[in-house]
Design a protein around this motif. Structure first.
Motif, PDB file in Angstrom:
ATOM      1  N   GLU A 184       0.887  -1.233   0.019  1.00 10.51           N
ATOM      2  CA  GLU A 184      -0.050   0.033   0.001  1.00 10.51           C
ATOM      3  C   GLU A 184       0.826   1.272  -0.019  1.00 10.51           C
ATOM      4  N   THR A 185       0.234   2.376  -0.426  1.00  5.08           N
ATOM      5  CA  THR A 185       0.937   3.659  -0.649  1.00  5.08           C
ATOM      6  C   THR A 185       0.133   4.843   0.107  1.00  5.08           C
ATOM      7  N   LEU A 186       1.107   5.653   0.781  1.00  3.93           N
ATOM      8  CA  LEU A 186       0.510   6.583   1.197  1.00  3.93           C
ATOM      9  C   LEU A 186       1.025   7.988   0.693  1.00  3.93           C
ATOM     10  N   LEU A 215       9.288   3.147  15.200  1.00  2.77           N
ATOM     11  CA  LEU A 215       7.977   3.498  14.722  1.00  2.77           C
ATOM     12  C   LEU A 215       8.376   3.718  13.229  1.00  2.77           C
ATOM     13  N   THR A 216       9.292   4.557  12.859  1.00  4.38           N
ATOM     14  CA  THR A 216       9.454   4.915  11.154  1.00  4.38           C
ATOM     15  C   THR A 216       9.772   3.724  10.468  1.00  4.38           C
ATOM     16  N   THR A 217      10.722   2.811  11.266  1.00  2.00           N
ATOM     17  CA  THR A 217      11.109   1.715  10.337  1.00  2.00           C
ATOM     18  C   THR A 217      10.045   0.834  10.241  1.00  2.00           C
ATOM     19  N   ARG A 218       9.205   0.451  11.311  1.00  4.78           N
ATOM     20  CA  ARG A 218       8.142  -0.369  10.752  1.00  4.78           C
ATOM     21  C   ARG A 218       6.983   0.254   9.920  1.00  4.78           C
ATOM     22  N   LEU A 219       6.923   1.629   9.789  1.00  6.92           N
ATOM     23  CA  LEU A 219       5.949   2.079   8.800  1.00  6.92           C
ATOM     24  C   LEU A 219       6.634   2.231   7.408  1.00  6.92           C
ATOM     25  N   LEU A 220       7.878   2.374   7.414  1.00  3.68           N
ATOM     26  CA  LEU A 220       8.539   2.094   5.997  1.00  3.68           C
ATOM     27  C   LEU A 220       8.342   0.534   5.537  1.00  3.68           C
ATOM     28  N   ASP A 221       8.286  -0.292   6.499  1.00  2.00           N
ATOM     29  CA  ASP A 221       8.280  -1.623   6.171  1.00  2.00           C
ATOM     30  C   ASP A 221       6.760  -1.929   5.613  1.00  2.00           C
ATOM     31  N   ARG A 222       5.943  -1.096   6.128  1.00  2.00           N
ATOM     32  CA  ARG A 222       4.554  -1.364   5.948  1.00  2.00           C
ATOM     33  C   ARG A 222       3.600  -0.649   4.711  1.00  2.00           C
ATOM     34  N   PHE A 223       4.341   0.664   4.452  1.00  2.00           N
ATOM     35  CA  PHE A 223       3.892   1.652   3.393  1.00  2.00           C
ATOM     36  C   PHE A 223       4.979   2.006   2.489  1.00  2.00           C
ATOM     37  N   ARG A 224       4.520   2.123   1.319  1.00  2.00           N
ATOM     38  CA  ARG A 224       5.561   3.105   0.418  1.00  2.00           C
ATOM     39  C   ARG A 224       4.870   4.632   0.798  1.00  2.00           C
ATOM     40  N   PHE A 225       5.921   5.515   0.994  1.00  2.00           N
ATOM     41  CA  PHE A 225       5.514   6.932   0.966  1.00  2.00           C
ATOM     42  C   PHE A 225       6.003   7.538  -0.185  1.00  2.00           C
ATOM     43  N   VAL A 376       0.932  12.712   9.756  1.00  2.00           N
ATOM     44  CA  VAL A 376       1.070  11.757   8.773  1.00  2.00           C
ATOM     45  C   VAL A 376       1.340  10.509   9.467  1.00  2.00           C
ATOM     46  N   SER A 377       2.262  10.659  10.614  1.00  2.00           N
ATOM     47  CA  SER A 377       2.347   9.539  11.631  1.00  2.00           C
ATOM     48  C   SER A 377       1.001   8.929  12.008  1.00  2.00           C
ATOM     49  N   ALA A 378       0.052   9.801  12.560  1.00  2.00           N
ATOM     50  CA  ALA A 378      -1.130   9.594  13.198  1.00  2.00           C
ATOM     51  C   ALA A 378      -2.072   8.611  12.074  1.00  2.00           C
ATOM     52  N   LEU A 379      -1.973   9.309  10.746  1.00  2.00           N
ATOM     53  CA  LEU A 379      -2.797   8.824   9.713  1.00  2.00           C
ATOM     54  C   LEU A 379      -2.296   7.281   9.493  1.00  2.00           C
ATOM     55  N   ALA A 380      -1.024   7.219   9.194  1.00  2.00           N
ATOM     56  CA  ALA A 380      -0.298   6.023   8.967  1.00  2.00           C
ATOM     57  C   ALA A 380      -0.393   4.798   9.999  1.00  2.00           C
ATOM     58  N   GLN A 381      -0.589   5.208  11.094  1.00  2.67           N
ATOM     59  CA  GLN A 381      -0.569   4.004  12.169  1.00  2.67           C
ATOM     60  C   GLN A 381      -1.966   3.730  12.211  1.00  2.67           C
ATOM     61  N   ALA A 384      -2.617   1.327   9.177  1.00  4.15           N
ATOM     62  CA  ALA A 384      -1.925   0.115   9.388  1.00  4.15           C
ATOM     63  C   ALA A 384      -2.821  -1.022  10.420  1.00  4.15           C
ATOM     64  N   GLY A 385      -3.547  -0.231  11.425  1.00  6.22           N
ATOM     65  CA  GLY A 385      -4.416  -0.799  12.214  1.00  6.22           C
ATOM     66  C   GLY A 385      -3.908  -1.389  13.233  1.00  6.22           C
ATOM     67  N   PRO A 386      -4.670  -2.062  14.178  1.00  7.35           N
ATOM     68  CA  PRO A 386      -4.622  -2.514  15.610  1.00  7.35           C
ATOM     69  C   PRO A 386      -3.549  -3.706  15.417  1.00  7.35           C
ATOM     70  N   ASP A 387      -4.121  -4.785  14.294  1.00  3.21           N
ATOM     71  CA  ASP A 387      -3.085  -5.959  14.367  1.00  3.21           C
ATOM     72  C   ASP A 387      -1.695  -5.732  13.946  1.00  3.21           C
ATOM     73  N   TRP A 388      -1.496  -4.498  12.961  1.00  2.00           N
ATOM     74  CA  TRP A 388      -0.120  -4.224  12.801  1.00  2.00           C
ATOM     75  C   TRP A 388       0.543  -3.805  14.217  1.00  2.00           C
ATOM     76  N   ALA A 389      -0.125  -2.835  14.925  1.00  2.00           N
ATOM     77  CA  ALA A 389       0.401  -2.233  16.275  1.00  2.00           C
ATOM     78  C   ALA A 389       0.820  -3.410  17.203  1.00  2.00           C
ATOM     79  N   ALA A 390      -0.086  -4.370  16.959  1.00  2.14           N
ATOM     80  CA  ALA A 390       0.168  -5.695  17.979  1.00  2.14           C
ATOM     81  C   ALA A 390       1.721  -6.542  17.800  1.00  2.14           C
ATOM     82  N   THR A 391       1.961  -6.279  16.576  1.00  6.43           N
ATOM     83  CA  THR A 391       3.309  -6.979  16.107  1.00  6.43           C
ATOM     84  C   THR A 391       4.716  -6.176  16.462  1.00  6.43           C
TER      85      THR A 391
END
Length: 400
Positions: A184-186, A215-225, A376-381, A384-391
């Motif tokens: 996914e892309t943001l 946080l930024t490392t995990r967001l970069l793994d999750r999304f293309r920015f 952007v940090s709040a939107l991206a998190q 990504a959703g609660p399941d992602w946060a739990a990882t």
């Protein structure tokens, strides 16, 4: 436009990138006034504003930027008046105003600013012999400065690449800064209205992503920015408020393009890019560098999205709403005037993109950039959703 005053040795001009002024006049010893740069918009757009907003609606002629240069043998105290537009743009001219002295923009103190609402502002500042400064209502960045920052980020981090999306009528590149592809892309964009310059906060988010935090490392793994810091470079360079070099309105021409009608080159480049990315979310920043009112958010109403996305939309809306204790907020609903002209509703219709228009009201550049990062940090998190946060894993700690 250039005005030279031989009696004082001062020259006032707007003949530089991002310069914006109409006629410039001398009103007294070391005292001058500048009219706004006239800005015409297409007839179809004027008619739409007349029909839906009694001729008001989207503002224009609310940029002002001049250069003042001294060839005098001694320090001069300069009095500069910016006369406001007779259009709705006059309501966007509150202080602070800004002066650029190498190497940075600085706000002009309130004690040196006399603001008369809907009419003009008087600014007072000193100029040393041989000195040249720029004075403006916003801390404008030139296309070259924005492109240079993108190149620096790419070279320093190894994280980004720069993509050219197209060229403007004056041959300037329309550039995007990207991280590697993900599922996914943001997209984080600046408005196509140059008088609300958002290149700095957009690129501040890119800087933030290089922080190497968990946080930024995990967001970069999750999304293309993907970042669009200056989607209307001709308009920015020409000191425009809402138009490009041809007097077109790129921000409000997406409906024309999608319907197969002629549209600005900037609109085509951005829409083609969105078609390639099909982003999960898009947030567009408009900056005002003022503190007289609350931040403003325009989310899309829930009925733009299929039921399968409603939980995700609600989660993202809630995350953004929680950022501020007080808001100005107007959802973009079906049937609103000009709803199909911009990119927000078209992104939702064609790609089911969660699209947000976010107007930042913070006085300093630093606060504006910090707020963009929060958004952007709040939107991206939330995306990504609660399941992602739990990882999230516990930190690994070594002695050092």
């Amino acid at each position: 436009m250039t005005f030279h005053d031989p009696s004082s040795g001062l020259t006032i001009d707007a003949d530089f990138e991002c310069g914006s002024a109409g006629e410039i006049r001398r009103t007294g010893p070391c005292a001058y006034e500048a009219d706004p740069l006239p800005e015409t918009v297409p007839d179809w757009f004027l008619e739409a504003l007349r029909r839906h907003f009694a001729g008001a609606g989207v503002p224009r002629e609310y940029a002002c930027a001049v250069r003042v240069t001294s060839a005098a043998p001694e320090r001069r105290t300069v009095n500069l008046r910016f006369v406001f537009s007779k259009t709705k743009g006059k309501s966007y001219m509150r202080p602070p105003y800004w002066v650029y002295r190498e190497p940075r923009w600085r706000p002009i103190p309130a004690s040196a600013t006399a603001f008369v609402r809907d009419s003009h502002v008087d600014l007072t500042f000193d100029l040393d012999p041989g000195e040249s400064v720029r004075v403006a209502n916003k801390p404008y960045r030139t296309p070259a400065e924005v492109a240079g920052e993108m190149e620096d980020l790419t070279a320093a981090s190894g994280l980004f690449s720069v993509r050219e999306l197209g060229r403007t009528a004056q041959g300037r590149p329309i550039l995007a800064l990207e991280t590697p592809p993900r599922e996914e892309t943001l997209v984080v964009g600046a408005t196509m209205q140059p008088a609300e310059p958002a290149a700095r906060p957009v690129l501040a988010v890119a800087h933030y992503l290089t922080s190497r935090s968990d946080l930024t490392t995990r967001l970069l793994d999750r999304f293309r920015f993907a970042f669009l810091p200056l989607p209307n470079p001709d308009g920015a360079a020409g000191g425009r408020s809402v138009t490009n070099a041809l007097g077109e309105v790129p921000m409000f021409s997406f409906g024309h393009l999608i319907a197969g009608q002629p549209a600005p080159l900037e609109t085509k480049a951005v829409w083609n890019y969105m078609t390639t990315l099909r982003p999960a979310a898009y947030v567009e920043f408009h900056t005002h560098y003022q503190g007289h009112t609350f931040h403003k958010l325009n989310p899309l109403s829930l009925d733009w999205f299929p039921p399968a996305l409603h939980d995700r939309v609600k989660r993202a809306d809630a995350a953004l709403t929680a950022l501020n204790a007080e808001w100005r907020m107007t959802p973009i609903e079906r049937g609103m005037p000009l709803e199909d002209t911009g990119k927000f509703t078209n992104l939702a219709v064609h790609f089911q993109t969660l699209a947000y228009c976010y107007q930042i009201y913070a006085i300093t550049e630093e606060a504006t950039c910090a707020h963009a990062v929060e958004v952007v940090s709040a939107l991206a998190q939330a995306l990504a959703g609660p399941d992602w946060a739990a990882t999230k894993k516990p930190p690994r700690i070594v002695k050092g």
